[in-house]
Design a protein around this motif. Structure first.
Motif: not given
Ligand code: AMP
Ligand code: MG
Length: 364
Positions: A317-324
């Protein structure tokens, strides 16, 4: 306009911006928000403009403590207090009935002094916040800086996520600057968000209560307090043509990077193998995979990003938007992503990934 990055020690300046009717990038534990004085319709209208957000998509009203609920809501069910006691401050938004103005208040308003930011609506919250609905989404965030700013400003802060409409939500001040540079006066830097996906939204105006958006507080946790909880169909599937969603935001394209995303759901080793078999082995394919499978893709030319360990959905959850967002800084033409199962905060990760993919999910 030059957008200022404010540090923790400048938080009283941040509160001043809210008081003065300006827009503020505000850190919360879920994602960064684009905040304004929720009682000032002129300030709130500017949020929609800066984001390019459709007017019929309501905002959430942020308060520093549950005792503020009665100022803005009526017919508050006992369940709201039980949920607040257990999960506030925290990543839970409750949809409640918005308080109506009394005929005496309306009369006083008509005869009293007015300014450009007086709102004349029938409810205590301006229609621009609620998109004219008779309900309002209320949240008490846990981020200490965020609550400090709201307390100092002494007004509820209306805020959606701080991204340009349609883009992945910002989980760092830098993300927010990518989208809002030159459009707003300041962003208060409160460090990276500890939850990483938006708040859970539960509608308490219906029976049984209905989950409108999964988030940091899980469905399992809600059911422990409420017993039966309905899950809105829009959480797990695309709304059909002509279907009217309960939360207006559900119908819009969301969280999407520029390249199309395909989400693969299933046992982790199998979904990784599925992706590997379909790669073009050029720099045009990007992969978002669980940490354990990074070596499997080591030879690939395109960007390979980790979503965190397969068993750690909180990290995903913490990483998803950063990855996108990181994929948007490359020139990939397709993005493949491993997707967790729906247990716990996996429902929120899977919901955001599926929306980013336009519900282009492959279940294996
Ligand atoms: P955002 O956090 O940017 O996604 O924006 C706030 C979300 O809360 C949107 O998806 C809205 O549709 C939802 N929301 C806010 N107020 C209400 C309400 N009264 N009823 C249903 N959904 C709401
Ligand atoms: Mg949003």
């Amino acid at each position: 306009m030059k957008t200022q990055l404010l540090s923790e020690s400048q938080f009283s300046q941040a509160a001043e911006i809210i008081r003065g009717g300006g827009l503020l990038g505000i850190p919360t534990e879920t994602v960064y928000g684009l905040g304004a004085d929720g009682l000032n319709p002129v300030a709130v209208r500017a949020i929609f403009q800066a984001k390019g957000r459709p007017q019929d998509n309501p905002l959430i009203l942020h308060i520093p403590e549950a005792s503020w609920l009665e100022r803005y809501c009526e017919d508050i069910p006992d369940t709201a207090y039980r949920l607040a006691g257990r999960f506030w401050p925290g990543p839970l938004t409750m949809v409640l009935r918005c308080k109506k103005r009394t005929s005496q208040e309306l009369e006083e308003l008509k005869n009293g002094p007015v300014c450009s930011c007086t709102h004349f609506g029938p409810r205590v919250i301006p229609d621009v916040v609620t998109a004219g609905l008779d309900t309002v989404g209320m949240r008490c965030p846990a981020h200490p800086l965020c609550r400090g700013v709201i307390r100092l400003a002494q007004t509820p802060v209306a805020a959606p996520s701080g991204n340009t409409s349609g883009r992945p939500s910002p989980t760092t001040a830098r993300h927010m600057l990518e989208d809002m540079e030159g459009k707003i006066p300041a962003i208060l830097d409160g460090g990276p968000c500890t939850v990483g996906v938006e708040s859970t939204i539960i509608d308490l105006t219906c029976d049984p209560p209905r989950l409108l958006r999964p988030g940091g507080i899980t469905l399992e946790q809600l059911r422990e307090v409420l017993g039966e909880v309905a899950v809105d169909p829009a959480v797990t599937r695309k709304m059909g043509e002509g279907e009217k969603p309960r939360a207006p935001g559900m119908k819009y394209r969301h969280y999407a990077p520029k390249a199309p995303v395909t989400a693969i759901k299933g046992e982790a080793a199998q979904s990784a193998a599925y992706i590997l078999n379909r790669l073009s082995h050029t720099r045009w394919d990007g992969v978002i995979c669980f940490e354990e499978f990074l070596p499997l893709f080591a030879e690939e030319e395109g960007p390979i990003l980790s979503l965190g360990p397969a068993g750690d959905k909180g990290e995903q959850a913490r990483r998803l938007f950063d990855a996108l967002r990181a994929m948007d800084r490359t020139d990939v033409k397709r993005i493949w992503a491993q997707c967790p199962d729906d247990g716990g905060i996996g429902l929120a990760v899977s919901n955001r990934l599926n929306k980013a993919a336009g519900f282009h999910i492959i279940q294996i």
